[in-house]
Design a protein around this motif. Sequence first.
Motif, PDB file in Angstrom:
ATOM      1  N   GLN A 120       0.837  -1.212   0.000  1.00 39.76           N
ATOM      2  CA  GLN A 120       0.000   0.000   0.000  1.00 39.76           C
ATOM      3  C   GLN A 120       0.861   1.247   0.000  1.00 39.76           C
ATOM      4  N   ALA A 121       1.883   1.247   0.856  1.00 46.37           N
ATOM      5  CA  ALA A 121       2.730   2.436   0.967  1.00 46.37           C
ATOM      6  C   ALA A 121       3.471   2.711  -0.346  1.00 46.37           C
ATOM      7  N   LEU A 122       3.816   1.627  -1.071  1.00 47.34           N
ATOM      8  CA  LEU A 122       4.546   1.779  -2.340  1.00 47.34           C
ATOM      9  C   LEU A 122       3.588   1.882  -3.537  1.00 47.34           C
ATOM     10  N   GLU A 123       2.292   1.856  -3.230  1.00 45.28           N
ATOM     11  CA  GLU A 123       1.242   1.906  -4.262  1.00 45.28           C
ATOM     12  C   GLU A 123       1.437   0.817  -5.313  1.00 45.28           C
ATOM     13  N   LEU A 124       1.732  -0.390  -4.836  1.00 45.98           N
ATOM     14  CA  LEU A 124       1.820  -1.549  -5.725  1.00 45.98           C
ATOM     15  C   LEU A 124       0.432  -2.168  -5.739  1.00 45.98           C
ATOM     16  N   ASP A 125      -0.077  -2.431  -6.879  1.00 41.21           N
ATOM     17  CA  ASP A 125      -1.434  -2.955  -6.957  1.00 41.21           C
ATOM     18  C   ASP A 125      -1.378  -4.486  -6.857  1.00 41.21           C
ATOM     19  N   ILE A 126      -1.028  -4.990  -5.665  1.00 36.02           N
ATOM     20  CA  ILE A 126      -0.786  -6.437  -5.537  1.00 36.02           C
ATOM     21  C   ILE A 126      -2.118  -7.173  -5.401  1.00 36.02           C
ATOM     22  N   ASP A 127      -2.266  -8.276  -6.144  1.00 35.24           N
ATOM     23  CA  ASP A 127      -3.496  -9.066  -5.988  1.00 35.24           C
ATOM     24  C   ASP A 127      -3.240 -10.192  -4.975  1.00 35.24           C
ATOM     25  N   LEU A 128      -4.329 -10.804  -4.526  1.00 40.23           N
ATOM     26  CA  LEU A 128      -4.200 -11.792  -3.447  1.00 40.23           C
ATOM     27  C   LEU A 128      -3.387 -13.005  -3.890  1.00 40.23           C
ATOM     28  N   GLU A 129      -3.505 -13.367  -5.159  1.00 35.79           N
ATOM     29  CA  GLU A 129      -2.772 -14.531  -5.645  1.00 35.79           C
ATOM     30  C   GLU A 129      -1.255 -14.303  -5.546  1.00 35.79           C
ATOM     31  N   THR A 130      -0.832 -13.108  -5.973  1.00 39.41           N
ATOM     32  CA  THR A 130       0.601 -12.784  -5.906  1.00 39.41           C
ATOM     33  C   THR A 130       1.056 -12.694  -4.454  1.00 39.41           C
ATOM     34  N   LEU A 131       0.241 -12.011  -3.624  1.00 33.48           N
ATOM     35  CA  LEU A 131       0.587 -11.894  -2.211  1.00 33.48           C
ATOM     36  C   LEU A 131       0.734 -13.284  -1.597  1.00 33.48           C
ATOM     37  N   ASN A 132      -0.211 -14.166  -1.911  1.00 33.42           N
ATOM     38  CA  ASN A 132      -0.185 -15.525  -1.362  1.00 33.42           C
ATOM     39  C   ASN A 132       1.087 -16.263  -1.797  1.00 33.42           C
ATOM     40  N   ALA A 133       1.459 -16.090  -3.062  1.00 31.92           N
ATOM     41  CA  ALA A 133       2.664 -16.771  -3.568  1.00 31.92           C
ATOM     42  C   ALA A 133       3.913 -16.261  -2.848  1.00 31.92           C
ATOM     43  N   LEU A 134       3.974 -14.948  -2.590  1.00 30.64           N
ATOM     44  CA  LEU A 134       5.147 -14.390  -1.905  1.00 30.64           C
ATOM     45  C   LEU A 134       5.185 -14.860  -0.446  1.00 30.64           C
ATOM     46  N   VAL A 135       4.029 -14.863   0.218  1.00 31.56           N
ATOM     47  CA  VAL A 135       4.009 -15.299   1.628  1.00 31.56           C
ATOM     48  C   VAL A 135       4.370 -16.779   1.713  1.00 31.56           C
ATOM     49  N   TYR A 136       3.949 -17.556   0.724  1.00 30.92           N
ATOM     50  CA  TYR A 136       4.293 -18.988   0.705  1.00 30.92           C
ATOM     51  C   TYR A 136       5.807 -19.191   0.653  1.00 30.92           C
ATOM     52  N   GLU A 137       6.492 -18.352  -0.137  1.00 29.32           N
ATOM     53  CA  GLU A 137       7.963 -18.453  -0.199  1.00 29.32           C
ATOM     54  C   GLU A 137       8.570 -18.272   1.190  1.00 29.32           C
ATOM     55  N   ILE A 138       8.007 -17.362   1.958  1.00 27.62           N
ATOM     56  CA  ILE A 138       8.538 -17.102   3.309  1.00 27.62           C
ATOM     57  C   ILE A 138       8.149 -18.239   4.255  1.00 27.62           C
ATOM     58  N   GLU A 139       6.945 -18.778   4.081  1.00 32.05           N
ATOM     59  CA  GLU A 139       6.523 -19.920   4.906  1.00 32.05           C
ATOM     60  C   GLU A 139       7.521 -21.074   4.781  1.00 32.05           C
ATOM     61  N   LYS A 140       8.093 -21.203   3.597  1.00 28.11           N
ATOM     62  CA  LYS A 140       9.072 -22.279   3.386  1.00 28.11           C
ATOM     63  C   LYS A 140      10.280 -22.082   4.303  1.00 28.11           C
ATOM     64  N   LEU A 141      10.627 -20.817   4.560  1.00 32.05           N
ATOM     65  CA  LEU A 141      11.755 -20.561   5.461  1.00 32.05           C
ATOM     66  C   LEU A 141      11.419 -20.988   6.881  1.00 32.05           C
ATOM     67  N   TYR A 142      10.155 -20.783   7.297  1.00 30.61           N
ATOM     68  CA  TYR A 142       9.751 -21.152   8.647  1.00 30.61           C
ATOM     69  C   TYR A 142       9.527 -22.660   8.778  1.00 30.61           C
ATOM     70  N   HIS A 143       8.925 -23.262   7.764  1.00 36.25           N
ATOM     71  CA  HIS A 143       8.341 -24.599   7.916  1.00 36.25           C
ATOM     72  C   HIS A 143       9.010 -25.695   7.097  1.00 36.25           C
ATOM     73  N   GLY A 144       9.890 -25.382   6.192  1.00 37.32           N
ATOM     74  CA  GLY A 144      10.509 -26.426   5.377  1.00 37.32           C
ATOM     75  C   GLY A 144       9.655 -26.813   4.189  1.00 37.32           C
ATOM     76  N   THR A 145       8.683 -27.712   4.428  1.00 36.37           N
ATOM     77  CA  THR A 145       7.831 -28.143   3.304  1.00 36.37           C
ATOM     78  C   THR A 145       6.361 -27.887   3.619  1.00 36.37           C
ATOM     79  N   PRO A 146       5.971 -26.624   3.724  1.00 36.34           N
ATOM     80  CA  PRO A 146       4.583 -26.350   4.093  1.00 36.34           C
ATOM     81  C   PRO A 146       3.628 -26.687   2.960  1.00 36.34           C
TER      82      PRO A 146
END
Length: 311
Positions: A120-146
Amino acid sequence: MEVSATAPGKIILFGEHAVVHGQPAIAVPLPAVCARAVVYRGRPGGQLMIIAANLARTIVVSATPHRSDHALAVACRLLVDYYRRPLPNFHVLVHSTIPVASGLGSGAAATTALLKALSQALELDIDLETLNALVYEIEKLYHGTPSGIDNTVVVYEQPVYFVRGQPIETFAIGQALHLVVADTGVPSPTHVAVHDVGVLYQQEPARIGAIFERIGDVSREARARIELGDAVALGGLMRENHALLRDLTVSSPLLDKLVAAAEASGAYGAKLSGGGRGGNLIALTPPEIADSIARVLLGAGAKRVIQTTLA
Ligand code: PMV
């Protein structure tokens, strides 16, 4: 001007662990607890800094990756790299009411709130699918094979019927369902339990594979019962799912004790929720006895309870 965003906690109702191996699972947001990120614009020439309030830690995000980078720093870089932007000089305060390492989605929610606020602060028009894909990449760091269920329910903020690698399906809740969520207070490193179940599956593919399939059947049946609002049948399915998770070695004496206490006090059913071995359990109760079940669970050793109604 400040910008802020939130992301809820989550609970898994049915299907944890089996979902890692391709079976369906059901999860819902838990808005009673949430993570919040607030972006403050810094001075020109300054750095991107994350103030992780719960960790009492300030994380400086550098443009070059480093092995010891915190997952929240990696998340920021992932976002700006995806949109080919430079790192902004913001200060971002991240704080959360979601207990850490207890299966309520604290990691996914912190990352989601952070990326939403930054976008929002950078005015990036991110959709939920993209956001979900990026958060999933980080989940891998926490969980290994989520499996991806945590980030999906937290990002979409809707009940989800989730099958790994398939488009998300949401569904209706036929009648309000009242849940007591109880925290054992025992930290549950999900990646360890997931790893152990994977090893067990390698050792005994037929027996463990059959348990996964049975859990998948329970999740499918549960979805239909949730849509019908049939709490009695759902309680029976929760009992069965808990027994199957015990067979997968992810329950614990305390979880079993709390589940039994809730059921003996009139809950329709109860089960562990999430990675297990600690973390949380959920009890489905008639609303009029929810308070007394919450008290029973606290008396039997739960450290904290949250009540929630799925409607
Ligand atoms: O994050 P937790 O502890 O709620 O566990 C997530 C559910 C698991 O099925 C155990 C793991 C996964 O990635 O789906």
